[in-house]
Design a protein around this motif. Structure first.
Motif, mmCIF file in Angstrom:
data_model
loop_
_atom_site.group_PDB
_atom_site.id
_atom_site.type_symbol
_atom_site.label_atom_id
_atom_site.label_comp_id
_atom_site.label_asym_id
_atom_site.label_seq_id
_atom_site.Cartn_x
_atom_site.Cartn_y
_atom_site.Cartn_z
ATOM 1 N N SER A 44 0.817 -1.220 0.000
ATOM 2 C CA SER A 44 0.000 0.000 0.000
ATOM 3 C C SER A 44 0.847 1.265 0.000
ATOM 4 O O SER A 44 0.326 2.377 -0.057
ATOM 5 N N ASP A 45 2.170 1.092 0.064
ATOM 6 C CA ASP A 45 3.100 2.220 0.159
ATOM 7 C C ASP A 45 4.129 2.087 -0.965
ATOM 8 O O ASP A 45 5.087 1.311 -0.851
ATOM 9 N N PRO A 46 3.986 2.824 -2.055
ATOM 10 C CA PRO A 46 4.887 2.676 -3.209
ATOM 11 C C PRO A 46 6.359 2.902 -2.881
ATOM 12 O O PRO A 46 7.228 2.185 -3.398
ATOM 13 N N ILE A 47 6.651 3.886 -2.046
ATOM 14 C CA ILE A 47 8.053 4.165 -1.721
ATOM 15 C C ILE A 47 8.649 3.027 -0.906
ATOM 16 O O ILE A 47 9.783 2.587 -1.156
ATOM 17 N N LEU A 48 7.888 2.529 0.054
ATOM 18 C CA LEU A 48 8.370 1.408 0.857
ATOM 19 C C LEU A 48 8.529 0.164 -0.010
ATOM 20 O O LEU A 48 9.493 -0.585 0.140
ATOM 21 N N THR A 49 7.590 -0.058 -0.921
ATOM 22 C CA THR A 49 7.683 -1.188 -1.845
ATOM 23 C C THR A 49 8.991 -1.147 -2.622
ATOM 24 O O THR A 49 9.712 -2.144 -2.717
ATOM 25 N N GLY A 50 9.299 0.011 -3.186
ATOM 26 C CA GLY A 50 10.529 0.158 -3.955
ATOM 27 C C GLY A 50 11.763 -0.121 -3.133
ATOM 28 O O GLY A 50 12.710 -0.763 -3.618
ATOM 29 N N ASN A 51 11.764 0.323 -1.901
ATOM 30 C CA ASN A 51 12.934 0.120 -1.051
ATOM 31 C C ASN A 51 13.086 -1.328 -0.598
ATOM 32 O O ASN A 51 14.199 -1.843 -0.505
ATOM 33 N N VAL A 52 11.965 -1.988 -0.316
ATOM 34 C CA VAL A 52 12.029 -3.401 0.072
ATOM 35 C C VAL A 52 12.572 -4.235 -1.085
ATOM 36 O O VAL A 52 13.434 -5.101 -0.900
ATOM 37 N N LEU A 53 12.094 -3.959 -2.298
ATOM 38 C CA LEU A 53 12.579 -4.695 -3.464
ATOM 39 C C LEU A 53 14.048 -4.384 -3.743
ATOM 40 O O LEU A 53 14.817 -5.260 -4.145
ATOM 41 N N ARG A 54 14.441 -3.128 -3.526
ATOM 42 C CA ARG A 54 15.853 -2.755 -3.721
ATOM 43 C C ARG A 54 16.748 -3.523 -2.756
ATOM 44 O O ARG A 54 17.801 -4.050 -3.145
ATOM 45 N N VAL A 55 16.325 -3.608 -1.510
ATOM 46 C CA VAL A 55 17.135 -4.281 -0.492
ATOM 47 C C VAL A 55 17.252 -5.773 -0.763
ATOM 48 O O VAL A 55 18.343 -6.344 -0.719
ATOM 49 N N PHE A 283 22.107 -0.035 2.688
ATOM 50 C CA PHE A 283 22.818 1.177 2.273
ATOM 51 C C PHE A 283 24.032 0.937 1.376
ATOM 52 O O PHE A 283 24.534 1.866 0.763
ATOM 53 N N GLY A 284 24.521 -0.271 1.344
ATOM 54 C CA GLY A 284 25.702 -0.558 0.568
ATOM 55 C C GLY A 284 26.977 -0.509 1.385
ATOM 56 O O GLY A 284 27.855 -1.340 1.245
ATOM 57 N N SER A 285 27.080 0.492 2.292
ATOM 58 C CA SER A 285 28.256 0.624 3.142
ATOM 59 C C SER A 285 27.943 1.599 4.252
ATOM 60 O O SER A 285 26.954 2.310 4.234
#
Length: 290
Positions: A44-55, A283-285
Motif C-alpha cells: 500500500s506504500d509505493p516508496i516502501l515497496t521500492g525500497n524493500v525490493l531494492r534491499v 545502504f551498501g556501506s
C-alpha cells in the motif's frame, strides 16, 4: 521532572510517523502476525515497496534470481528489516541528523539504534518468553529517539558533563543531561513516543532503558533486554558520541535474562555480523549510510 517549554515546542514539531510505519509496528507486536499482513502494508506504500525490493535484490542478499513481488521479498527480508526501512524512510530527520550536543556525526543515532535493535532481539530470546524478540527489535530501534530533540538544548554541555562524571561527581550522562537542560533524553523520548501514539511497551522501553528496574512489571523484562542490547551496541563501538559508555549497567538483568557469559559473547559476535549485513543490504556501506 517537567520538560522545559522550549523542548516541549520542539517535540510538538517532530514530524509524525507514516501510517505504514505505525501499522507495521502494530503488526510486529502481535506474536501471531503473518508475512501476508506485512506484505499488505508494504504494497500500500509505493516508496516502501521500492525500497524493500531494492534491499532484497542487493548483492548483500546474494540471491540468484531477481525478486519482483513484495510477498516473496518480505519472506526473505523478514518483518524486522521492513520496520527498519519504514522508520528510516519516514523519520530520517530523527535518525540521520548529526547530534551536535552529543558530539556525534550524521547517521550515528541510526547506526546505534540498529545495532541495539539486533542485539536486543537476540537477548530477548533468553527471557523464557517474557519478552517478545520482535517487539524488542522495534523498541531497540526507537529507544534513543529523545536524543534527536535533546541535542540542540545540550549545546556544548557534553564536555562539561564528561568532566564532572570522570571526577565521580555525577552517576551517569542521564543525570548530566537533567542538570544541564532540566530534562533527559529518556523523558524527551517518551514524550515523542506519546506524540507518535506508540504503544505502551515501546513507550516504557524508551522511558526506562537506562533505569529498567523502574519500568512497569509487565514490561520490565523487555526493558532489561533493550537495556542490555544498548550496552552491547556501545561496547561494540556503535555509540552516539560523547555519551558512549557513560551510563550504568543494571546487573539485575540476570534476574530477567537467563544468559551465560559464553552465550552473551556469542550474541555480541552474531549481532555485529548481522549489523554489517543489514547495513550492506540497506545502504551498501557505512559511508553511504550517513
Amino acid at each position: 521532572m517537567a520538560i522545559p517549554p522550549d523542548i516541549k515546542d520542539s517535540i510538538a514539531k517532530v514530524k509524525p510517523l507514516s501510517q505504514s510505519a505505525v501499522r507495521l509496528m502494530s503488526i510486529m507486536a502481535d506474536p501471531d502476525h503473518t508475512v501476508a499482513q506485512i506484505a499488505a502494508v508494504v504494497e500500500s506504500d509505493p516508496i516502501l515497496t521500492g525500497n524493500v525490493l531494492r534491499v532484497v535484490n542487493s548483492p548483500a542478499f546474494g540471491l540468484r534470481a531477481k525478486i519482483s513481488t513484495v510477498a516473496r521479498a518480505v519472506s526473505y527480508t523478514g518483518g524486522n528489516m521492513v520496520v527498519g526501512l519504514a522508520l528510516h524512510l519516514c523519520a530520517s530527520g530523527i535518525f540521520n541528523n548529526p547530534l551536535d550536543g552529543y558530539e556525534s556525526q550524521r547517521g550515528s543515532l541510526w547506526r546505534h539504534c540498529l545495532f541495539t535493535a539486533i542485539a536486543s532481539r537476540e537477548i530477548a530470546r533468553f527471557s523464557d518468553g517474557k519478552a517478545d524478540p520482535e517487539v524488542a527489535y522495534t523498541a531497540g530501534l526507537l529507544h534513543d529517539i529523545g536524543k534527536a530533540v535533546m541535542s540542540a538544548p545540550l549545546g556544548d554541555s557534553a564536555r562539561k558533563i564528561i568532566a564532572i562524571a570522570d571526577k565521580g561527581e555525577m552517576p551517569d550522562f542521564v543525570a548530566g543531561e537533567a542538570k544541564a537542560v532540566g530534562t533527559d533524553h529518556p523523558e524527551v523520548g517518551e514524550a515523542i513516543a506519546i506524540h507518535w501514539s506508540l504503544p505502551g511497551p515501546l513507550r516504557e522501553v524508551i522511558r526506562h532503558h537506562h533505569a529498567p528496574s523502574k519500568a512497569k512489571e509487565e514490561y520490565r523484562t523487555l526493558v532489561y533486554a533493550v537495556h542490555l542490547g544498548d550496552f552491547i551496541a556501545m561496547m561494540s563501538g556503535t555509540g552516539t558520541g560523547a555519551d558512549t559508555m557513560l551510563y550504568l549497567l543494571d546487573h539485575d538483568y540476570r534476574n530477567f535474562v537467563d544468559i551465560s557469559a559464553a552465550e552473551l559473547e556469542k550474541v555480541i559476535l552474531d549481532a555485529g555480523q548481522e549489523y554489517q549485513q543489514v547495513v550492506e543490504s540497506m545502504f551498501g556501506s557505512e559511508e553511504e549510510m550517513q
